[in-house]
Design an enzyme around this catalytic site. Structure first.
Site, PDB file in Angstrom:
ATOM      1  N   ASP A  10     -13.975  -2.868 -22.649  1.00  0.00           N
ATOM      2  CA  ASP A  10     -13.761  -3.627 -21.424  1.00  0.00           C
ATOM      3  C   ASP A  10     -12.806  -2.783 -20.564  1.00  0.00           C
ATOM      4  O   ASP A  10     -12.100  -1.921 -21.098  1.00  0.00           O
ATOM      5  CB  ASP A  10     -13.133  -4.970 -21.816  1.00  0.00           C
ATOM      6  CG  ASP A  10     -12.694  -5.783 -20.628  1.00  0.00           C
ATOM      7  OD1 ASP A  10     -13.487  -5.922 -19.687  1.00  0.00           O
ATOM      8  OD2 ASP A  10     -11.549  -6.284 -20.647  1.00  0.00           O
ATOM      9  N   THR A  18      -5.560  -4.131 -13.858  1.00  0.00           N
ATOM     10  CA  THR A  18      -5.729  -4.381 -12.420  1.00  0.00           C
ATOM     11  C   THR A  18      -5.492  -5.862 -12.095  1.00  0.00           C
ATOM     12  O   THR A  18      -5.647  -6.265 -10.940  1.00  0.00           O
ATOM     13  CB  THR A  18      -7.132  -3.960 -11.928  1.00  0.00           C
ATOM     14  OG1 THR A  18      -8.098  -4.527 -12.802  1.00  0.00           O
ATOM     15  CG2 THR A  18      -7.285  -2.467 -11.883  1.00  0.00           C
ATOM     16  N   GLY A  47     -11.146 -11.588 -16.826  1.00  0.00           N
ATOM     17  CA  GLY A  47     -12.453 -11.396 -17.456  1.00  0.00           C
ATOM     18  C   GLY A  47     -13.573 -12.220 -16.821  1.00  0.00           C
ATOM     19  O   GLY A  47     -14.728 -12.117 -17.211  1.00  0.00           O
ATOM     20  N   ARG A  50     -16.309 -12.519 -10.145  1.00  0.00           N
ATOM     21  CA  ARG A  50     -15.684 -12.737  -8.831  1.00  0.00           C
ATOM     22  C   ARG A  50     -15.977 -14.144  -8.277  1.00  0.00           C
ATOM     23  O   ARG A  50     -15.078 -14.854  -7.828  1.00  0.00           O
ATOM     24  CB  ARG A  50     -16.178 -11.671  -7.846  1.00  0.00           C
ATOM     25  CG  ARG A  50     -15.357 -11.635  -6.570  1.00  0.00           C
ATOM     26  CD  ARG A  50     -15.902 -10.578  -5.625  1.00  0.00           C
ATOM     27  NE  ARG A  50     -16.026  -9.268  -6.257  1.00  0.00           N
ATOM     28  CZ  ARG A  50     -16.678  -8.245  -5.731  1.00  0.00           C
ATOM     29  NH1 ARG A  50     -17.254  -8.360  -4.548  1.00  0.00           N
ATOM     30  NH2 ARG A  50     -16.766  -7.094  -6.380  1.00  0.00           N
ATOM     31  N   SER A 117     -16.446  -6.064 -13.718  1.00  0.00           N
ATOM     32  CA  SER A 117     -16.061  -5.679 -12.356  1.00  0.00           C
ATOM     33  C   SER A 117     -17.108  -4.823 -11.646  1.00  0.00           C
ATOM     34  O   SER A 117     -17.615  -3.845 -12.192  1.00  0.00           O
ATOM     35  CB  SER A 117     -14.739  -4.916 -12.382  1.00  0.00           C
ATOM     36  OG  SER A 117     -14.432  -4.490 -11.071  1.00  0.00           O
TER      37      SER A 117
HETATM   38  P1  B16 Z   1     -14.691  -7.556  -9.308  1.00  0.00           P
HETATM   39  P2  B16 Z   1     -13.167  -6.795 -16.852  1.00  0.00           P
HETATM   40  C1  B16 Z   1     -12.974  -8.349 -14.668  1.00  0.00           C
HETATM   41  O1  B16 Z   1     -12.884  -7.080 -15.265  1.00  0.00           O
HETATM   42  C2  B16 Z   1     -11.572  -8.868 -14.332  1.00  0.00           C
HETATM   43  O2  B16 Z   1     -10.833  -9.108 -15.521  1.00  0.00           O
HETATM   44  C3  B16 Z   1     -11.693 -10.171 -13.571  1.00  0.00           C
HETATM   45  O3  B16 Z   1     -10.402 -10.659 -13.238  1.00  0.00           O
HETATM   46  C4  B16 Z   1     -12.534  -9.935 -12.304  1.00  0.00           C
HETATM   47  O4  B16 Z   1     -12.705 -11.147 -11.587  1.00  0.00           O
HETATM   48  C5  B16 Z   1     -13.899  -9.369 -12.713  1.00  0.00           C
HETATM   49  O5  B16 Z   1     -13.715  -8.169 -13.453  1.00  0.00           O
HETATM   50  C6  B16 Z   1     -14.778  -9.062 -11.507  1.00  0.00           C
HETATM   51  O6  B16 Z   1     -14.177  -8.025 -10.765  1.00  0.00           O
HETATM   52  O7  B16 Z   1     -14.290  -8.626  -8.334  1.00  0.00           O
HETATM   53  O8  B16 Z   1     -13.963  -6.248  -9.114  1.00  0.00           O
HETATM   54  O9  B16 Z   1     -16.177  -7.372  -9.390  1.00  0.00           O
HETATM   55  O10 B16 Z   1     -12.016  -7.412 -17.602  1.00  0.00           O
HETATM   56  O11 B16 Z   1     -14.511  -7.381 -17.226  1.00  0.00           O
HETATM   57  O12 B16 Z   1     -13.148  -5.286 -16.891  1.00  0.00           O
HETATM   58 MG    MG Z   2     -10.703  -7.644 -19.406  1.00  0.00          MG
END
Ligand code: B16
Ligand code: MG
Length: 213
Positions: A10, A18, A47, A50, A117
């Site tokens: 992950d 972040t 995790g 969005r 993300s």
């Molecule tokens: P984005 P991971 C996740 O990353 C984050 O933990 C989570 O807080 C965020 O909302 C999600 O990615 C989507 O991110 O808005 O940049 O597409 O922990 O799966 O690496």
């Molecule tokens: Mg994570």
């Protein structure tokens, strides 16, 4: 955990943190809508995708929006978030992360990124670690959010390794559940009381060694 042939990582909370940037952007959005959003409430967003994160933020403020408005708000939050991650430097790689991923590669174990993300590529580029991964599966390549195993199953498929030979490193409960649902082993990064479904929990990749696999 015998016979591990691939490690899937992950991103947020495992390789880099972040969460603070996500929090600042969500709080700015909440403030622009007339309410505050605490760091404690932000814990629920880790995790999580969005759009689901946005729904949690709006619920916290007792606000309802149409789908079109939600799209716009998510876009605004992301623009603020991207502004911040564009300033990231290689110093922000979490302790031991680069070293452990490299040690897997040196031992012939395949490596993949499995992140929710859609900004994964930007972050990996800023940290200069794109080349540490044999496959990169991120929010742009999946349709189902964790705890659905899609992101990790696609990672295993891209590496050509069957799920039972894969181990996932995750800091979120939903991520550990996703690994398990995909028939993989899971190593939690964080608190053993929270990540109790994991096969092993360590506080960070700086605590990981190949013999623990
Ligand atoms: P984005 P991971 C996740 O990353 C984050 O933990 C989570 O807080 C965020 O909302 C999600 O990615 C989507 O991110 O808005 O940049 O597409 O922990 O799966 O690496
Ligand atoms: Mg994570």
């Amino acid at each position: 955990m015998n016979n591990i042939k691939a490690c899937i990582f992950d991103l947020d909370g495992v390789i880099v943190d972040t969460a603070i940037y996500h929090y600042k952007a969500w709080r700015r959005l909440a403030n622009s809508l007339g309410f505050d959003f605490s760091e404690e409430q932000n814990e629920q967003l880790k995790g999580v995708s969005r759009m689901r994160s946005l729904e949690i933020v709006l619920e916290a403020g007792g606000i309802t929006k149409t789908d079109a408005e939600k799209e716009q708000l998510a876009e605004q939050k992301n623009a603020w978030y991207v502004e911040m991650i564009n300033q990231m430097t290689t110093d922000e790689i979490l302790p031991g992360a680069r070293e452990f991923v490299q040690s897997c590669r040196d031992a012939g174990i395949k490596t993949a990124l499995g992140s929710a993300s859609k900004n994964s590529m930007t972050i990996l580029e800023k940290l200069k670690i794109v080349n540490l991964f044999d496959a990169i599966i991120d929010g742009n390549k999946v349709t189902k959010a964790k705890p659905d195993p899609e992101v990790f199953l696609k990672g295993a498929e891209a590496l050509g390794i069957e799920p039972q030979y894969c181990v996932v490193f995750e800091d979120a409960i939903a991520g550990v559940e996703a690994a398990k649902a995909g028939g993989m082993k899971a190593i939690g990064i964080g608190d053993p009381k929270v990540l109790h479904e994991a096969d092993l929990v360590v506080s960070g990749l700086n605590e990981m060694t190949l013999d623990k696999l």
